[in-house]
Write an enzyme that holds these catalytic residues in place. Structure first.
Site, PDB file in Angstrom:
ATOM      1  N   HIS A 231       0.807  -1.219   0.000  1.00 34.09           N
ATOM      2  CA  HIS A 231       0.000   0.000   0.000  1.00 34.09           C
ATOM      3  C   HIS A 231       0.849   1.283   0.000  1.00 34.09           C
ATOM      4  O   HIS A 231       0.881   2.028  -0.958  1.00 34.09           O
ATOM      5  CB  HIS A 231      -0.919   0.037   1.221  1.00 34.09           C
ATOM      6  CG  HIS A 231      -1.823  -1.141   1.351  1.00 34.09           C
ATOM      7  ND1 HIS A 231      -2.914  -1.369   0.531  1.00 34.09           N
ATOM      8  CD2 HIS A 231      -1.799  -2.169   2.230  1.00 34.09           C
ATOM      9  CE1 HIS A 231      -3.527  -2.477   0.894  1.00 34.09           C
ATOM     10  NE2 HIS A 231      -2.866  -3.000   1.920  1.00 34.09           N
TER      11      HIS A 231
HETATM   12  O1  RIB Z   1      -5.233  -0.028   4.400  1.00 33.42           O
HETATM   13  C1  RIB Z   1      -3.835   0.004   4.308  1.00 33.42           C
HETATM   14  C2  RIB Z   1      -3.266   1.081   5.160  1.00 33.42           C
HETATM   15  O2  RIB Z   1      -3.553   0.812   6.521  1.00 33.42           O
HETATM   16  C3  RIB Z   1      -1.732   1.175   5.072  1.00 33.42           C
HETATM   17  O3  RIB Z   1      -1.337   2.500   5.270  1.00 33.42           O
HETATM   18  C4  RIB Z   1      -1.278   0.326   6.216  1.00 33.42           C
HETATM   19  O4  RIB Z   1      -0.006   0.736   6.741  1.00 33.42           O
HETATM   20  C5  RIB Z   1      -2.342   0.602   7.234  1.00 33.42           C
HETATM   21  O5  RIB Z   1      -1.985   1.810   7.903  1.00 33.42           O
END
Ligand code: RIB
Ligand code: CA
Length: 308
Positions: A231
């Site tokens: 992500h």
């Molecule tokens: O949904 C993914 C996000 O949530 C990313 O930033 C991960 O690190 C969590 O914070």
């Protein structure tokens, strides 16, 4: 032309992978790192941010701690995919260094005011710090160059509830305050990050890149067992090589009313949906994932060259 950035994050394995991507990238001038509660409590996210800086030989980068809980929504346990220590529980040896200064909000305000129109904020966790900075000093909104963030799910399901992605779910009120701020935004929601899959083949390639690559590979392997999506590095990769990604202009809002859909990102794209409103965000939907991982490898390999 380097881009001056503040990285606001909740490390978190994918946040750590994003920081390691940013550090050797000379396209970026990292003004500082601000930690926020999210994946795990603030005392761990700020310690992990400092640890990743030390690991990469970048203790020169300022780390500040910010908000320890969401604005209104009850504090809930973070996600376990990051492990108890927040970096995949891979047995990392840590030095005992003092906690970061509790000055993230002032840091954001001061940095933005010192360089009007020049500071980009990369947001990799819940948006609490940014929302509080905007509440304390609303005058900074027109002075922030842009906010590039990981959060939301425009056209796909959430990853915490059917409707909501974690960063927006953890602090929906902060997310709504930021998306309504008028600041130019680029959104990396699950629509695009779900296409950046951490595969064993890709982590094996990282292992050949010295200590940083090996640590990143071990963290990502541990994290990948629960969430195989890369992500947060998408945000940093975009700041380095934007053409890896593509998306659509839309109007983003966050549901802060309903229980069932709390934290859902509602994205209007068509003329009918927009209903006369001007889009407030570039919503990313696609990524050339081979180029993304090639960038990650190339930048992590730079640590090898530094160590030589
Ligand atoms: O949904 C993914 C996000 O949530 C990313 O930033 C991960 O690190 C969590 O914070
Ligand atoms: Ca994060």
């Amino acid at each position: 032309m380097t881009e001056s950035i503040i990285i606001d994050c909740d490390p978190g394995v994918d946040d750590a992978a994003a920081l390691l991507l940013a550090f050797p990238s000379t396209e970026l001038e990292i003004l500082g790192i601000t930690a926020v509660a999210g994946n795990i409590p603030l005392e761990k996210t700020e310690a992990n941010a400092r640890f990743v800086c030390e690991l990469a030989g970048r203790s020169d980068i300022r780390v500040l701690q910010g908000c320890g809980r969401p604005l209104l929504y009850p504090q809930r346990a973070g996600v376990t995919v990051h492990g108890e220590d927040g970096l995949g529980d891979i047995g990392l040896q840590r030095s005992s260094s003092p906690p970061a200064e509790r000055a993230a909000i002032d840091f954001i305000i001061n940095q933005v005011r010192a360089a009007p129109g020049e500071v980009t904020i990369a947001v990799l966790g819940p948006m609490t710090n940014i929302a509080v900075a905007l509440a304390i000093d609303p005058g900074i909104a027109p002075l922030i160059k842009r906010i590039v963030f990981m959060g939301g799910a425009a056209f796909c399901k959430g990853n915490v509830t059917e409707r909501a992605e974690f960063n927006f779910y953890f602090d929906p009120h902060a997310a709504q305050a930021v998306v309504a701020s008028g600041i130019p935004m680029v959104m990396f929601g699950l629509d695009v990050t779900h296409k950046a899959i951490i595969t064993p083949e890709r982590t094996e390639r990282l292992k050949r890149l010295g200590r940083i690559g090996a640590v990143a590979a071990d963290m990502l392997t541990s994290y990948g067992a629960g969430d195989p999506c890369l992500h947060d590095p998408c945000v940093i990769a975009y700041l380095i090589e934007p053409e890896i990604f593509s998306g659509v202009e839309g109007f983003v809002e966050v549901d802060v009313q309903s229980d069932l859909a709390m934290g859902q990102s509602i994205v209007s794209v068509s003329q009918r949906e927009l209903a006369g409103r001007t889009p407030n965000c570039l919503v990313m939907t696609d990524v050339d994932h081979d180029r993304l991982f090639a960038l990650l490898e190339e930048r992590y390999a730079r640590f090898l060259a530094q160590a030589a």
